[in-house]
Motif scaffolding. Structure first.
Motif, PDB file in Angstrom:
ATOM      1  N   ILE A 120       0.824  -1.224   0.000  1.00  0.00           N
ATOM      2  CA  ILE A 120       0.000   0.000   0.000  1.00  0.00           C
ATOM      3  C   ILE A 120       0.848   1.261   0.000  1.00  0.00           C
ATOM      4  O   ILE A 120       2.008   1.259   0.403  1.00  0.00           O
ATOM      5  N   TRP A 121       0.271   2.340  -0.469  1.00  0.00           N
ATOM      6  CA  TRP A 121       0.837   3.688  -0.333  1.00  0.00           C
ATOM      7  C   TRP A 121      -0.300   4.670  -0.495  1.00  0.00           C
ATOM      8  O   TRP A 121      -0.958   4.706  -1.513  1.00  0.00           O
ATOM      9  N   GLY A 122      -0.566   5.455   0.536  1.00  0.00           N
ATOM     10  CA  GLY A 122      -1.615   6.458   0.421  1.00  0.00           C
ATOM     11  C   GLY A 122      -2.317   6.656   1.749  1.00  0.00           C
ATOM     12  O   GLY A 122      -2.219   5.836   2.658  1.00  0.00           O
ATOM     13  N   LYS A 123      -3.035   7.750   1.839  1.00  0.00           N
ATOM     14  CA  LYS A 123      -3.673   8.143   3.101  1.00  0.00           C
ATOM     15  C   LYS A 123      -4.597   7.029   3.609  1.00  0.00           C
ATOM     16  O   LYS A 123      -5.615   6.721   2.983  1.00  0.00           O
ATOM     17  N   ASP A 124      -4.199   6.416   4.731  1.00  0.00           N
ATOM     18  CA  ASP A 124      -5.003   5.394   5.407  1.00  0.00           C
ATOM     19  C   ASP A 124      -5.428   4.240   4.491  1.00  0.00           C
ATOM     20  O   ASP A 124      -6.524   3.693   4.635  1.00  0.00           O
ATOM     21  N   LYS A 125      -4.539   3.862   3.571  1.00  0.00           N
ATOM     22  CA  LYS A 125      -4.839   2.742   2.672  1.00  0.00           C
ATOM     23  C   LYS A 125      -4.641   1.390   3.354  1.00  0.00           C
ATOM     24  O   LYS A 125      -5.149   0.374   2.891  1.00  0.00           O
ATOM     25  N   ARG A 185       3.806   4.612   5.368  1.00  0.00           N
ATOM     26  CA  ARG A 185       3.157   4.177   4.127  1.00  0.00           C
ATOM     27  C   ARG A 185       1.676   4.585   4.088  1.00  0.00           C
ATOM     28  O   ARG A 185       1.076   4.666   3.020  1.00  0.00           O
ATOM     29  N   ASN A 186       1.108   4.842   5.280  1.00  0.00           N
ATOM     30  CA  ASN A 186      -0.275   5.329   5.362  1.00  0.00           C
ATOM     31  C   ASN A 186      -0.346   6.858   5.375  1.00  0.00           C
ATOM     32  O   ASN A 186      -1.415   7.431   5.586  1.00  0.00           O
ATOM     33  N   LEU A 187       0.806   7.517   5.186  1.00  0.00           N
ATOM     34  CA  LEU A 187       0.909   8.980   5.198  1.00  0.00           C
ATOM     35  C   LEU A 187       0.485   9.597   6.530  1.00  0.00           C
ATOM     36  O   LEU A 187      -0.029  10.715   6.583  1.00  0.00           O
ATOM     37  N   ARG A 188       0.705   8.861   7.632  1.00  0.00           N
ATOM     38  CA  ARG A 188       0.397   9.378   8.967  1.00  0.00           C
ATOM     39  C   ARG A 188       1.665  10.037   9.529  1.00  0.00           C
ATOM     40  O   ARG A 188       2.373   9.454  10.350  1.00  0.00           O
ATOM     41  N   TRP A 189       1.949  11.246   9.034  1.00  0.00           N
ATOM     42  CA  TRP A 189       3.245  11.851   9.319  1.00  0.00           C
ATOM     43  C   TRP A 189       3.476  12.124  10.798  1.00  0.00           C
ATOM     44  O   TRP A 189       4.565  11.862  11.316  1.00  0.00           O
ATOM     45  N   TYR A 230       3.670  15.424  -0.666  1.00  0.00           N
ATOM     46  CA  TYR A 230       2.292  14.908  -0.653  1.00  0.00           C
ATOM     47  C   TYR A 230       1.343  15.725   0.223  1.00  0.00           C
ATOM     48  O   TYR A 230       0.172  15.416   0.307  1.00  0.00           O
TER      49      TYR A 230
END
Length: 392
Positions: A313-318, A348-352, A390
């Motif tokens: 996965i790659w993307g917001k909360d994927k 990888r979930n973009l949870r910075w 992003y």
């Protein structure tokens, strides 16, 4: 060779045969960097370590240096096979005849690379000296520890296995079951279905006496778990699961109590949808069900599934399921080793923000243990870079 390139670090050639000839004439060793185009640590070495003047001054004086790309059109591929290179980067030192004097895998810093060169030059310390000592018959425990560890560090696993199996065959029943021999089995990572491993299984009672039942049983169980997992992974890569299925059937015939658990674990990694495409949703559903049933038996299940999901996965909360898996694990067992996987799945979930918190915890721990923070500093920087790119 003129001195003109010295300030740029190591001067590399690309033809091994010519370099061996030159080395013979100059009575030097050849230093070989076996690398690939896709290997991150290889790129870091080439960008940050090889160009340093302190490194160049040492290596250009002491060695003839060669770079060999092991995923090129053929020349490097063949050399990689010839020298049984199994990990990248492999840093190898050869004599003028092309025989291995010393070898290791990994990407040291400048000081580490210089120390490595010094070890290669030292006839008391390099692998060739260990090899000669082994061939001359030294079987003292302290020496054997050093010998097999050195081979495994250099990813010369096949040589380590062969030499260990030959040694094992010469031992008496009592020597085979000694705690030292058991320790060596762990060092060389003896695999299921090898002669020594078969012997261990068939003579468990002897090892229970010297090593303890818990340790023996868990070693056997763990060995099967990851041996079969690697076969499955390799089979999926090559689109041929024949060997995995054959060995799984042989494992089943041994009637270990954890057979069903392992099969359930391997099944999670079969996550194709009806169009025969990999589907992260299927993987998450299966993974969550598996961990609910078996997750408490082995923390490595959670780590393995999380790292696989991070690749998918790659993307917001994927891949929120992976975050939940890791949260449960870290709540239950706040082992600092697990924070790396936790960071990875958050990233990888973009949870910075959460990723940054975890990274800071890792960094604090490393400072406490007086260890280098270079890797985690890079990860912290990668969060800043990703935010710019992003948003968030």
């Amino acid at each position: 060779m003129g001195h003109s390139g010295w300030s740029q670090g190591i001067v590399f050639h690309t033809n091994l045969e010519e370099s061996l000839k030159e080395a013979k004439q100059q009575k030097k060793l050849v230093f070989v960097d076996f690398y690939t185009s896709w290997c991150g640590p290889c790129k870091a070495l080439s960008a940050n370590v090889f160009p340093q003047q302190i490194v160049g001054d040492f290596y250009n004086e002491k060695f003839i240096s060669v770079k060999i790309q092991c995923d090129d059109s053929g020349y490097g591929v063949a050399l990689g096979k010839q020298y049984k290179v199994a990990a990248y980067p492999t840093l190898m030192f050869l004599d003028g005849n092309g025989d291995i004097v010393h070898s290791t895998a990994g990407a040291p810093d400048a000081q580490g690379l210089i120390e490595l060169g010094k070890t290669a030059l030292d006839p008391q310390k390099n692998q060739l000296s260990l090899l000669k000592e082994w061939d001359s018959g030294n079987r003292e425990e302290a020496f054997m520890r050093k010998y097999f560890s050195s081979l495994m560090r250099a990813y010369q696993n096949a040589k380590a296995h062969d030499d260990f199996e030959q040694y094992f065959a010469t031992l008496s029943k009592a020597e085979k079951a000694s705690s030292f021999t058991f320790e060596l089995m762990q060092t060389v990572k003896e695999l299921p279905f090898s002669p020594a491993f078969d012997y261990l299984e068939q003579n468990k009672a002897d090892y229970y006496q010297t090593v303890g039942k818990g340790k023996v049983d868990s070693t056997i169980a763990k060995s099967y778990l990851w041996y079969l997992k690697n076969l499955q992974y390799g089979g999926m890569m090559n689109k041929d699961l024949t060997e995995f299925n054959t060995k799984l059937a042989q494992f089943k015939a041994k009637n270990y109590p954890y057979y069903d658990e392992y099969v359930a674990f391997y099944d999670v990694f079969d996550f194709k949808n009806s169009d025969n495409k990999s589907d992260a949703e299927i993987f998450m559903t299966k993974g969550t069900a598996f961990l609910a049933k078996y997750g408490l038996n082995n923390d490595d299940y959670t780590i393995s599934l999380t790292m696989m999901l991070a690749n998918l996965i790659w993307g917001k909360d994927k891949g929120v399921a992976g975050i939940e898996w890791m949260e449960r694990l870290v709540d239950r067992n706040p082992d600092v080793r697990y924070l790396d996987s936790y960071f990875h799945i958050l990233f990888r979930n973009l949870r910075w923000d959460q990723a940054l918190e975890v990274a800071q915890r890792i960094k604090e721990e490393q400072i406490k243990q007086n260890r280098s923070t270079k890797d985690i500093d890079q990860k912290i920087q990668s969060i800043a870079d990703a935010r710019l790119k992003y948003g968030g």
